[in-house]
Design an enzyme around this catalytic site. Structure first.
Site, short mmCIF file in Angstrom:
data_model
loop_
_atom_site.label_atom_id
_atom_site.label_comp_id
_atom_site.label_asym_id
_atom_site.label_seq_id
_atom_site.Cartn_x
_atom_site.Cartn_y
_atom_site.Cartn_z
N TYR A 193 0.87 -1.19 0.00
CA TYR A 193 0.00 0.00 0.00
C TYR A 193 0.90 1.23 0.00
O TYR A 193 1.86 1.30 0.77
CB TYR A 193 -0.88 0.01 1.26
CG TYR A 193 -1.67 1.29 1.42
CD1 TYR A 193 -2.99 1.38 0.98
CD2 TYR A 193 -1.08 2.42 2.00
CE1 TYR A 193 -3.69 2.56 1.11
CE2 TYR A 193 -1.79 3.61 2.13
CZ TYR A 193 -3.10 3.67 1.68
OH TYR A 193 -3.79 4.84 1.79
N GLU B 184 -3.54 7.40 -4.04
CA GLU B 184 -3.45 6.16 -3.26
C GLU B 184 -3.30 4.98 -4.21
O GLU B 184 -4.11 4.82 -5.12
CB GLU B 184 -4.72 6.00 -2.43
CG GLU B 184 -4.72 4.78 -1.54
CD GLU B 184 -6.04 4.63 -0.80
OE1 GLU B 184 -7.09 4.45 -1.45
OE2 GLU B 184 -6.03 4.72 0.44
#
Ligand code: GDP
Ligand code: MN
Length: 379
Positions: free
Chosen positions: A101, A189
């Protein structure tokens, strides 16, 4: 503006982050021909502005073009978490060794960016934050000085990833930060940032938000496929735009209507402070007539999962009796049987409240009182 995946990945490609080959399609036949061109396994991905599409069934891996076409015909026109699927992204399937991530978020409190990395990608980051907070690593660069090499090294070493990943991860961090700066983003993101068997890091999914008032907006729009900006809005937000209402969707379940952005915002604040969860922001604007109020009511109540409606109107230019008439009309046409509280004050407030009461609608005279009542009714 929130970009859809296929839009956001174009921006990330511009800063040389690796993205899988692929294209968007709006019909099953198109999906099939893209799959034929790509060859091998492909991923068919619903382009809707919500997260967790994989778990909800919006991401399918197809072994051959006919299967891709079947998935496409199932997905197109159906709904995913309330959003109609009208576009699919078809990309080559990547063999994943592990999922990371990586994000850059504008922290409005700090007035600067925060870079977040976790070796536990592919899953909801909020869940990681809750269950394994020690697996989340952050650095906070000064927005004027930018991301410094020591910060990148700090995040990489602390995260404990394999040394083989150091180099590509270093580059990915530099690139995501440059995308954030270059495009005036408030969020970039990447989840997952996937490690492939070739030792590369590739962007398998991204969520990008751009500050609409940013100087970079023009640059962003040039990179997006022509005139498709509306794809990033939810269906109700698009409908509101057509009617001429300022509408923003939120996560809660109390529908809110008010006149004037400031009034609506304070309504949301007061509801939240009292433990209520607003479902939306809706401003009918100054001078709204009965017709517009009716449209607003229809719009708000068409969102699924509401537990009640709170209307907060200050009658200045808009007279309270006008508003009340609009509401009575909207209610008589509407199939909604949700609890409703109307706070009505200002010009002709007595007439307005009288009209409401005559039609069995509860009228509150202050924001505080109205908010308490709707929260009580919806609990
Ligand atoms: P989200 O559920 O909306 O976040 O959609 P994602 O695009 O992140 O897809 C969800 C999950 O599908 C990812 O975390 C991956 O595990 C998987 N996935 C997506 N693309 C690929 C791919 O090319 N290959 C493989 N094996 N899995 C993929
Ligand atoms: Mn994802």
């Amino acid at each position: 503006m929130r970009l859809l995946e296929y839009e956001g990945r174009l921006l990330l490609g511009e800063v040389d982050l690796a993205i899988p080959e692929g294209e968007v399609a709006t019909s099953p036949e198109e999906v099939r021909s893209i799959a034929e061109e790509l060859g091998g396994d492909v991923v068919v991905k619903a382009q809707v502005p919500v997260g967790g599409r994989g778990k909800a069934g919006g991401i399918k891996i197809a072994g051959d073009p006919p299967q891709a076409e079947v998935f496409a015909s199932e997905l197109l026109g159906s709904r995913l978490k309330g959003e109609e699927i009208s576009r699919l992204l078809v990309v080559e399937a990547v063999e994943i060794i592990s999922e990371f991530y990586l994000s850059v978020i504008l922290d409005r409190e700090r007035k600067g960016p925060v870079i977040i990395f976790s070796p536990e990608g592919g899953v909801d980051i909020e869940k990681v934050a809750e269950e394994d907070p020690e697996k989340i690593f952050k650095v906070t660069p000064d927005p004027l000085i930018g991301l410094q090499p020591f910060m990148i090294r700090e995040i990489i070493y602390k995260s404990g990833v394999d040394s083989g990943v150091f180099k590509p991860l270093y580059k990915a961090l530099e690139k995501i930060y440059s995308a954030y700066e270059r495009f005036g983003a408030t969020l970039v993101e990447i989840n997952p940032l996937a490690l492939t068997s070739a030792g590369e890091l590739i962007v398998l999914d991204s969520k990008v938000k751009i500050d609409d008032d940013s100087r970079s907006m023009e640059k962003v729009e040039k990179l997006l496929p022509g005139g498709e900006k509306t794809g990033s809005k939810s269906e109700l937000e698009r409908r509101a735009e057509e009617i001429g209402l300022q509408y923003v969707e939120l996560d809660g379940e109390i529908g809110v209507i008010g006149n004037g952005a400031g009034l609506v915002m304070s309504t949301l604040d007061v509801l939240s402070q009292k433990g209520g969860n607003p479902a939306n922001f809706l401003d009918v604007g100054g001078g709204a007539d009965a017709e517009l109020v009716k449209d607003a009511f229809e719009l708000v109540t068409s969102k699924p999962g509401l537990s009640g409606i709170f209307i907060n109107i200050f009658g200045g230019i808009t007279r309270c009796d006008e508003i009340a008439k609009g509401l009575v009309e909207a209610l008589s046409d509407s199939r909604s049987d949700l609890p409703l509280i109307v706070r009505l004050t200002g010009t002709n407030k007595k007439d307005g409240r009288k009209i409401l009461r005559e039609h069995g609608i509860t009228a509150a005279s202050t924001l505080d009182e109205g908010a308490d009542q709707i929260i009580k009714l919806t609990n």
